[in-house]
Design a protein around this motif. Sequence first.
Motif, PDB file in Angstrom:
ATOM      1  N   MET A 152    -107.217  61.025 -68.290  1.00  0.00           N
ATOM      2  CA  MET A 152    -106.400  62.199 -67.991  1.00  0.00           C
ATOM      3  C   MET A 152    -104.963  61.932 -68.424  1.00  0.00           C
ATOM      4  O   MET A 152    -104.455  60.819 -68.266  1.00  0.00           O
ATOM      5  CB  MET A 152    -106.439  62.473 -66.488  1.00  0.00           C
ATOM      6  N   VAL A 153    -104.310  62.956 -68.975  1.00  0.00           N
ATOM      7  CA  VAL A 153    -102.883  62.863 -69.299  1.00  0.00           C
ATOM      8  C   VAL A 153    -102.167  64.017 -68.596  1.00  0.00           C
ATOM      9  O   VAL A 153    -102.547  65.187 -68.770  1.00  0.00           O
ATOM     10  CB  VAL A 153    -102.628  62.942 -70.815  1.00  0.00           C
ATOM     11  N   GLY A 154    -101.156  63.695 -67.794  1.00  0.00           N
ATOM     12  CA  GLY A 154    -100.431  64.735 -67.080  1.00  0.00           C
ATOM     13  C   GLY A 154     -99.017  64.323 -66.720  1.00  0.00           C
ATOM     14  O   GLY A 154     -98.636  63.162 -66.877  1.00  0.00           O
ATOM     15  N   ASP A 155     -98.255  65.316 -66.204  1.00  0.00           N
ATOM     16  CA  ASP A 155     -96.859  65.063 -65.819  1.00  0.00           C
ATOM     17  C   ASP A 155     -96.673  65.037 -64.308  1.00  0.00           C
ATOM     18  O   ASP A 155     -95.563  64.809 -63.823  1.00  0.00           O
ATOM     19  CB  ASP A 155     -95.939  66.127 -66.429  1.00  0.00           C
ATOM     20  N   ASP A 156     -97.760  65.267 -63.552  1.00  0.00           N
ATOM     21  CA  ASP A 156     -97.696  65.302 -62.092  1.00  0.00           C
ATOM     22  C   ASP A 156     -98.402  64.062 -61.556  1.00  0.00           C
ATOM     23  O   ASP A 156     -99.635  63.956 -61.627  1.00  0.00           O
ATOM     24  CB  ASP A 156     -98.375  66.577 -61.588  1.00  0.00           C
ATOM     25  N   ALA A 157     -97.631  63.127 -61.016  1.00  0.00           N
ATOM     26  CA  ALA A 157     -98.201  61.855 -60.575  1.00  0.00           C
ATOM     27  C   ALA A 157     -99.176  62.023 -59.425  1.00  0.00           C
ATOM     28  O   ALA A 157    -100.074  61.190 -59.241  1.00  0.00           O
ATOM     29  CB  ALA A 157     -97.074  60.899 -60.166  1.00  0.00           C
TER      30      ALA A 157
ATOM     31  N   ALA B 158    -105.545  57.222 -66.306  1.00  0.00           N
ATOM     32  CA  ALA B 158    -104.702  58.404 -66.209  1.00  0.00           C
ATOM     33  C   ALA B 158    -103.297  58.020 -66.642  1.00  0.00           C
ATOM     34  O   ALA B 158    -102.702  57.090 -66.075  1.00  0.00           O
ATOM     35  CB  ALA B 158    -104.697  58.952 -64.790  1.00  0.00           C
ATOM     36  N   LEU B 159    -102.791  58.714 -67.646  1.00  0.00           N
ATOM     37  CA  LEU B 159    -101.471  58.423 -68.199  1.00  0.00           C
ATOM     38  C   LEU B 159    -100.460  59.452 -67.731  1.00  0.00           C
ATOM     39  O   LEU B 159    -100.677  60.664 -67.863  1.00  0.00           O
ATOM     40  CB  LEU B 159    -101.518  58.418 -69.725  1.00  0.00           C
ATOM     41  N   LEU B 160     -99.353  58.982 -67.190  1.00  0.00           N
ATOM     42  CA  LEU B 160     -98.266  59.838 -66.737  1.00  0.00           C
ATOM     43  C   LEU B 160     -97.216  59.938 -67.835  1.00  0.00           C
ATOM     44  O   LEU B 160     -96.736  58.914 -68.333  1.00  0.00           O
ATOM     45  CB  LEU B 160     -97.636  59.256 -65.469  1.00  0.00           C
ATOM     46  N   VAL B 161     -96.866  61.171 -68.225  1.00  0.00           N
ATOM     47  CA  VAL B 161     -95.838  61.367 -69.247  1.00  0.00           C
ATOM     48  C   VAL B 161     -94.499  61.682 -68.579  1.00  0.00           C
ATOM     49  O   VAL B 161     -94.454  62.299 -67.514  1.00  0.00           O
ATOM     50  CB  VAL B 161     -96.220  62.488 -70.245  1.00  0.00           C
TER      51      VAL B 161
ATOM     52  N   TYR C  38     -91.928  65.491 -64.376  1.00  0.00           N
ATOM     53  CA  TYR C  38     -91.728  64.063 -64.081  1.00  0.00           C
ATOM     54  C   TYR C  38     -90.298  63.797 -63.630  1.00  0.00           C
ATOM     55  O   TYR C  38     -89.331  64.307 -64.208  1.00  0.00           O
ATOM     56  CB  TYR C  38     -92.039  63.209 -65.311  1.00  0.00           C
ATOM     57  N   ARG C  39     -90.182  62.979 -62.572  1.00  0.00           N
ATOM     58  CA  ARG C  39     -88.883  62.487 -62.122  1.00  0.00           C
ATOM     59  C   ARG C  39     -88.931  60.965 -62.039  1.00  0.00           C
ATOM     60  O   ARG C  39     -89.976  60.380 -61.733  1.00  0.00           O
ATOM     61  CB  ARG C  39     -88.533  63.071 -60.744  1.00  0.00           C
ATOM     62  N   ARG C  40     -87.818  60.354 -62.292  1.00  0.00           N
ATOM     63  CA  ARG C  40     -87.761  58.899 -62.290  1.00  0.00           C
ATOM     64  C   ARG C  40     -88.321  58.335 -60.984  1.00  0.00           C
ATOM     65  O   ARG C  40     -87.934  58.763 -59.896  1.00  0.00           O
ATOM     66  CB  ARG C  40     -86.310  58.436 -62.477  1.00  0.00           C
ATOM     67  N   GLY C  41     -89.231  57.383 -61.114  1.00  0.00           N
ATOM     68  CA  GLY C  41     -89.841  56.764 -59.954  1.00  0.00           C
ATOM     69  C   GLY C  41     -91.145  57.389 -59.516  1.00  0.00           C
ATOM     70  O   GLY C  41     -91.805  56.881 -58.601  1.00  0.00           O
ATOM     71  N   ASP C  42     -91.571  58.500 -60.163  1.00  0.00           N
ATOM     72  CA  ASP C  42     -92.825  59.155 -59.779  1.00  0.00           C
ATOM     73  C   ASP C  42     -94.018  58.216 -59.881  1.00  0.00           C
ATOM     74  O   ASP C  42     -94.973  58.323 -59.110  1.00  0.00           O
ATOM     75  CB  ASP C  42     -93.090  60.385 -60.663  1.00  0.00           C
ATOM     76  N   GLU C  43     -93.969  57.291 -60.838  1.00  0.00           N
ATOM     77  CA  GLU C  43     -95.105  56.400 -61.042  1.00  0.00           C
ATOM     78  C   GLU C  43     -95.343  55.464 -59.856  1.00  0.00           C
ATOM     79  O   GLU C  43     -96.406  54.838 -59.746  1.00  0.00           O
ATOM     80  CB  GLU C  43     -94.933  55.577 -62.323  1.00  0.00           C
TER      81      GLU C  43
ATOM     82  N   ALA D  20    -100.838  53.934 -67.010  1.00  0.00           N
ATOM     83  CA  ALA D  20     -99.642  53.647 -67.804  1.00  0.00           C
ATOM     84  C   ALA D  20     -98.722  54.848 -67.725  1.00  0.00           C
ATOM     85  O   ALA D  20     -99.171  55.979 -67.485  1.00  0.00           O
ATOM     86  CB  ALA D  20    -100.009  53.351 -69.256  1.00  0.00           C
ATOM     87  N   THR D  21     -97.431  54.610 -67.898  1.00  0.00           N
ATOM     88  CA  THR D  21     -96.437  55.685 -67.969  1.00  0.00           C
ATOM     89  C   THR D  21     -95.818  55.641 -69.362  1.00  0.00           C
ATOM     90  O   THR D  21     -95.345  54.586 -69.807  1.00  0.00           O
ATOM     91  CB  THR D  21     -95.356  55.515 -66.893  1.00  0.00           C
ATOM     92  N   VAL D  22     -95.849  56.783 -70.050  1.00  0.00           N
ATOM     93  CA  VAL D  22     -95.401  56.836 -71.447  1.00  0.00           C
ATOM     94  C   VAL D  22     -94.407  57.975 -71.625  1.00  0.00           C
ATOM     95  O   VAL D  22     -94.264  58.836 -70.746  1.00  0.00           O
ATOM     96  CB  VAL D  22     -96.604  57.014 -72.406  1.00  0.00           C
ATOM     97  N   ALA D  23     -93.739  57.987 -72.762  1.00  0.00           N
ATOM     98  CA  ALA D  23     -92.665  58.947 -72.976  1.00  0.00           C
ATOM     99  C   ALA D  23     -93.159  60.383 -73.009  1.00  0.00           C
ATOM    100  O   ALA D  23     -92.551  61.274 -72.414  1.00  0.00           O
ATOM    101  CB  ALA D  23     -91.929  58.614 -74.273  1.00  0.00           C
ATOM    102  N   ASP D  24     -94.265  60.628 -73.720  1.00  0.00           N
ATOM    103  CA  ASP D  24     -94.726  61.998 -73.920  1.00  0.00           C
ATOM    104  C   ASP D  24     -96.163  61.968 -74.414  1.00  0.00           C
ATOM    105  O   ASP D  24     -96.780  60.895 -74.502  1.00  0.00           O
ATOM    106  CB  ASP D  24     -93.812  62.742 -74.910  1.00  0.00           C
ATOM    107  N   LEU D  25     -96.700  63.147 -74.749  1.00  0.00           N
ATOM    108  CA  LEU D  25     -98.090  63.208 -75.194  1.00  0.00           C
ATOM    109  C   LEU D  25     -98.293  62.463 -76.506  1.00  0.00           C
ATOM    110  O   LEU D  25     -99.356  61.861 -76.725  1.00  0.00           O
ATOM    111  CB  LEU D  25     -98.538  64.671 -75.325  1.00  0.00           C
ATOM    112  N   ALA D  26     -97.310  62.490 -77.394  1.00  0.00           N
ATOM    113  CA  ALA D  26     -97.431  61.741 -78.646  1.00  0.00           C
ATOM    114  C   ALA D  26     -97.626  60.255 -78.364  1.00  0.00           C
ATOM    115  O   ALA D  26     -98.477  59.593 -78.976  1.00  0.00           O
ATOM    116  CB  ALA D  26     -96.197  61.972 -79.517  1.00  0.00           C
TER     117      ALA D  26
END
Length: 254
Positions: A193-198, A213-216, A221-226, A235-241
């Motif tokens: 899964m790839v999403g912006d909601d931790a 599940a990858l968090l973008v 996204y807010r800093r520390g959500d991971e 993993a936490t990555v910059a964006d979908l790319a």
Amino acid sequence: MLLDLAGVIYDGGTAISGGVDAVARLRRAGFSIRFVSNTTRSSKQRVLDHLAAIGLIAAKADVFTPAQAAREWLLRNGRAPYLLVHPGLEPDFHELPSRDKRAVIIGDAGETLTYAVLNDAFRELTAGAELLALATNRTFRDADGGLSLDAGPFVAALEFASLKRATVLGKPSPAFFLSALASMNCPPEKAIMVGDDAEADIAGALRAGLSGALLVRTGKYRRGDEKRFDPPPTATVADLAAAADWIIARSGPD
């Protein structure tokens, strides 16, 4: 593979840089994709039209929304909807049969969510209606770039007042993730899964048994959500790319 839409592929009416190309790269690499959105402001057709407008073509079966799950629930359980949703979502509930029993369906109703309509919904619940939550997200990224209240706080208010527990039909409900995966014959242990909601996207997917599940760091996204929810992202990555790079480098096709 499951991909969120708002905050991952687009923000409001604007495509997030590299997102559409990332989907194309994943498809070329042989991955099956389903788009799983907790949108409760737009009909499925409007979502498809929006994707086409930013250059991403998807079939109707490729997009899973809570409204779709709610409609199927109503038909299975012989209930008519009492809608507490945004006017843009109402077309997804057209042409349902008339029933004596009702179910309150709550989503992000925007400015139409007044005290009066909340109180009417409360009275429906005390009269015997079931409570269906299209989503329980706390917040969403609004058109002005700031965070706004999503459906979750209002679901909690109705639960508190009526002493009823809502049936959650969208993310983070495990059934929602598993239904999307079943449509492409993909077992959860082989899915990402790839999403912006931790909370709803990431922790929800991992609790449903997905392998990763990858968090973008786009969208809500807010800093520390991971570090805020358990289980944490793979993993936490910059964006979908960047997520596509990570997935293609580490995994074979579904």
